[in-house]
Design a protein around this motif. Structure first.
Motif, mmCIF file in Angstrom:
data_model
loop_
_atom_site.group_PDB
_atom_site.id
_atom_site.type_symbol
_atom_site.label_atom_id
_atom_site.label_comp_id
_atom_site.label_asym_id
_atom_site.label_seq_id
_atom_site.Cartn_x
_atom_site.Cartn_y
_atom_site.Cartn_z
ATOM 1 N N GLU A 74 0.825 -1.210 0.000
ATOM 2 C CA GLU A 74 0.000 0.000 0.000
ATOM 3 C C GLU A 74 0.863 1.265 0.000
ATOM 4 O O GLU A 74 0.572 2.230 -0.717
ATOM 5 N N ILE A 75 1.916 1.257 0.795
ATOM 6 C CA ILE A 75 2.806 2.423 0.847
ATOM 7 C C ILE A 75 3.542 2.597 -0.470
ATOM 8 O O ILE A 75 3.661 3.714 -0.984
ATOM 9 N N GLU A 76 4.029 1.498 -1.051
ATOM 10 C CA GLU A 76 4.733 1.604 -2.332
ATOM 11 C C GLU A 76 3.796 2.124 -3.427
ATOM 12 O O GLU A 76 4.209 2.945 -4.248
ATOM 13 N N SER A 77 2.556 1.677 -3.439
ATOM 14 C CA SER A 77 1.582 2.186 -4.418
ATOM 15 C C SER A 77 1.319 3.677 -4.204
ATOM 16 O O SER A 77 1.268 4.448 -5.164
ATOM 17 N N TYR A 78 1.158 4.075 -2.959
ATOM 18 C CA TYR A 78 0.929 5.480 -2.617
ATOM 19 C C TYR A 78 2.113 6.334 -3.068
ATOM 20 O O TYR A 78 1.935 7.394 -3.675
ATOM 21 N N LYS A 79 3.327 5.862 -2.795
ATOM 22 C CA LYS A 79 4.529 6.601 -3.188
ATOM 23 C C LYS A 79 4.631 6.705 -4.712
ATOM 24 O O LYS A 79 4.914 7.776 -5.249
ATOM 25 N N GLU A 80 4.379 5.610 -5.391
ATOM 26 C CA GLU A 80 4.475 5.608 -6.855
ATOM 27 C C GLU A 80 3.431 6.554 -7.467
ATOM 28 O O GLU A 80 3.749 7.345 -8.363
ATOM 29 N N PHE A 81 2.204 6.490 -6.979
ATOM 30 C CA PHE A 81 1.125 7.331 -7.511
ATOM 31 C C PHE A 81 1.416 8.819 -7.306
ATOM 32 O O PHE A 81 1.069 9.657 -8.129
ATOM 33 N N ASN A 82 2.087 9.145 -6.179
ATOM 34 C CA ASN A 82 2.332 10.548 -5.829
ATOM 35 C C ASN A 82 3.758 11.020 -6.125
ATOM 36 O O ASN A 82 4.128 12.133 -5.740
ATOM 37 N N GLY A 83 4.564 10.189 -6.783
ATOM 38 C CA GLY A 83 5.911 10.604 -7.161
ATOM 39 C C GLY A 83 6.839 10.818 -5.980
ATOM 40 O O GLY A 83 7.647 11.740 -5.969
ATOM 41 N N ILE A 84 6.721 9.953 -4.976
ATOM 42 C CA ILE A 84 7.542 10.057 -3.761
ATOM 43 C C ILE A 84 8.543 8.909 -3.749
ATOM 44 O O ILE A 84 8.179 7.761 -4.016
ATOM 45 N N THR A 85 9.790 9.205 -3.449
ATOM 46 C CA THR A 85 10.765 8.146 -3.183
ATOM 47 C C THR A 85 11.262 8.341 -1.758
ATOM 48 O O THR A 85 11.402 9.478 -1.288
ATOM 49 N N SER A 86 11.508 7.240 -1.065
ATOM 50 C CA SER A 86 12.028 7.346 0.299
ATOM 51 C C SER A 86 12.830 6.107 0.647
ATOM 52 O O SER A 86 12.589 5.026 0.105
ATOM 53 N N GLY A 92 23.461 2.337 15.060
ATOM 54 C CA GLY A 92 23.426 2.402 16.524
ATOM 55 C C GLY A 92 23.220 3.801 17.065
ATOM 56 O O GLY A 92 23.101 3.986 18.276
ATOM 57 N N ARG A 93 23.188 4.808 16.197
ATOM 58 C CA ARG A 93 23.068 6.191 16.635
ATOM 59 C C ARG A 93 21.837 6.902 16.107
ATOM 60 O O ARG A 93 21.462 7.937 16.633
ATOM 61 N N SER A 94 21.249 6.407 15.029
ATOM 62 C CA SER A 94 20.151 7.172 14.446
ATOM 63 C C SER A 94 19.242 6.326 13.571
ATOM 64 O O SER A 94 19.615 5.244 13.123
ATOM 65 N N ILE A 95 18.066 6.876 13.351
ATOM 66 C CA ILE A 95 17.145 6.396 12.335
ATOM 67 C C ILE A 95 17.047 7.537 11.338
ATOM 68 O O ILE A 95 16.846 8.691 11.723
ATOM 69 N N GLN A 96 17.204 7.227 10.069
ATOM 70 C CA GLN A 96 17.185 8.270 9.046
ATOM 71 C C GLN A 96 16.174 7.909 7.965
ATOM 72 O O GLN A 96 16.170 6.796 7.459
ATOM 73 N N ILE A 97 15.320 8.877 7.636
ATOM 74 C CA ILE A 97 14.422 8.736 6.492
ATOM 75 C C ILE A 97 14.781 9.852 5.521
ATOM 76 O O ILE A 97 14.807 11.026 5.893
ATOM 77 N N THR A 98 15.070 9.469 4.307
ATOM 78 C CA THR A 98 15.355 10.421 3.248
ATOM 79 C C THR A 98 14.266 10.261 2.202
ATOM 80 O O THR A 98 13.921 9.143 1.825
ATOM 81 N N ALA A 99 13.709 11.388 1.760
ATOM 82 C CA ALA A 99 12.626 11.332 0.768
ATOM 83 C C ALA A 99 12.741 12.511 -0.184
ATOM 84 O O ALA A 99 13.277 13.554 0.168
ATOM 85 N N MET A 108 2.147 15.804 1.909
ATOM 86 C CA MET A 108 1.835 14.374 2.028
ATOM 87 C C MET A 108 3.101 13.543 2.237
ATOM 88 O O MET A 108 3.067 12.502 2.890
ATOM 89 N N THR A 109 4.243 14.007 1.710
ATOM 90 C CA THR A 109 5.506 13.296 1.923
ATOM 91 C C THR A 109 5.916 13.391 3.385
ATOM 92 O O THR A 109 6.328 12.397 3.984
ATOM 93 N N LEU A 110 5.792 14.569 3.976
ATOM 94 C CA LEU A 110 6.096 14.726 5.400
ATOM 95 C C LEU A 110 5.163 13.878 6.260
ATOM 96 O O LEU A 110 5.592 13.269 7.245
ATOM 97 N N GLU A 111 3.891 13.810 5.897
ATOM 98 C CA GLU A 111 2.945 12.959 6.635
ATOM 99 C C GLU A 111 3.343 11.493 6.537
ATOM 100 O O GLU A 111 3.281 10.752 7.526
ATOM 101 N N LEU A 112 3.765 11.064 5.346
ATOM 102 C CA LEU A 112 4.203 9.677 5.171
ATOM 103 C C LEU A 112 5.451 9.401 6.002
ATOM 104 O O LEU A 112 5.544 8.356 6.666
ATOM 105 N N MET A 113 6.419 10.317 5.978
ATOM 106 C CA MET A 113 7.640 10.136 6.767
ATOM 107 C C MET A 113 7.306 10.020 8.254
ATOM 108 O O MET A 113 7.870 9.182 8.958
ATOM 109 N N ASN A 114 6.387 10.849 8.717
ATOM 110 C CA ASN A 114 5.962 10.808 10.108
ATOM 111 C C ASN A 114 5.311 9.461 10.438
ATOM 112 O O ASN A 114 5.582 8.860 11.485
#
Length: 182
Positions: A74-86, A92-99, A108-114
């Protein structure tokens, strides 16, 4: 002032606005005309030595499996439909999301990252698949002479492949969730 990399057009730093938000969050926005928005979100902690050296790799795998609210498909379909890559990665020090996305899809990209950051999907089935994937990658890595270089140069500081292989079967989903919650 301006910044330029490898002869690319110069970027003005005068349009950068910085904000300090709750929970020690720092936000920097470069409000310029652009065809693409790029987001890089890091949640950092003081370096934590995981209970099991495989936790970051397993957690990285699990972050690719969707959220509590939507499956990976579902997330991959949402990203593809809306032109989002992430991409999400863990150490051991961080979690990183790049989009990145089109400017019209920034909110909507910030909402997805959240959603991905604060509501990961931790199922037993995905966890077992993650352990198998990490174990297979470690076994494949044993054949590479450079794979144990850090363990050889810095004994006891970086866990080597053999140490990780010994520990992978001991790993429990509760260990991963506990590490995530720190």
């Amino acid at each position: 002032s301006v910044v330029s990399f490898c002869g690319n057009p110069r970027v003005s730093t005068e349009t950068i606005r910085e904000y300090k938000l709750q929970n020690n969050t720092h936000l920097a926005i470069n409000d310029t005309d652009s065809k693409v928005c790029v987001f890089d979100w890091n949640v950092n902690t003081p370096p934590i030595k995981p209970k099991n050296p495989n936790i970051p790799a397993v957690l990285s795998y699990l972050f690719q499996k969707g959220s509590k609210f939507r499956t990976q498909s579902e997330i991959e379909s949402y990203k593809e439909f809306n032109g989002i890559t992430s991409v999400t990665s863990v150490n051991g020090r961080s979690i990183q999301i790049t989009a990145d996305c089109l400017p019209k899809n920034a909110a909507m990209t910030l909402e997805l990252m959240n959603e991905l950051m604060y509501n990961p999907r931790f199922t037993e089935e995905d966890f077992e698949n993650a352990k198998k994937y990490v174990k297979d990658m470690l076994i494949a890595g044993q054949k590479d002479a450079s794979s144990n270089l850090l363990d050889t140069l810095y004994p006891g500081f970086f866990p080597g492949i053999n140490q990780k292989l010994k520990k992978i079967d001991e790993l429990k989903l509760s260990d991963v969730v506990e590490f995530y919650n720190k």
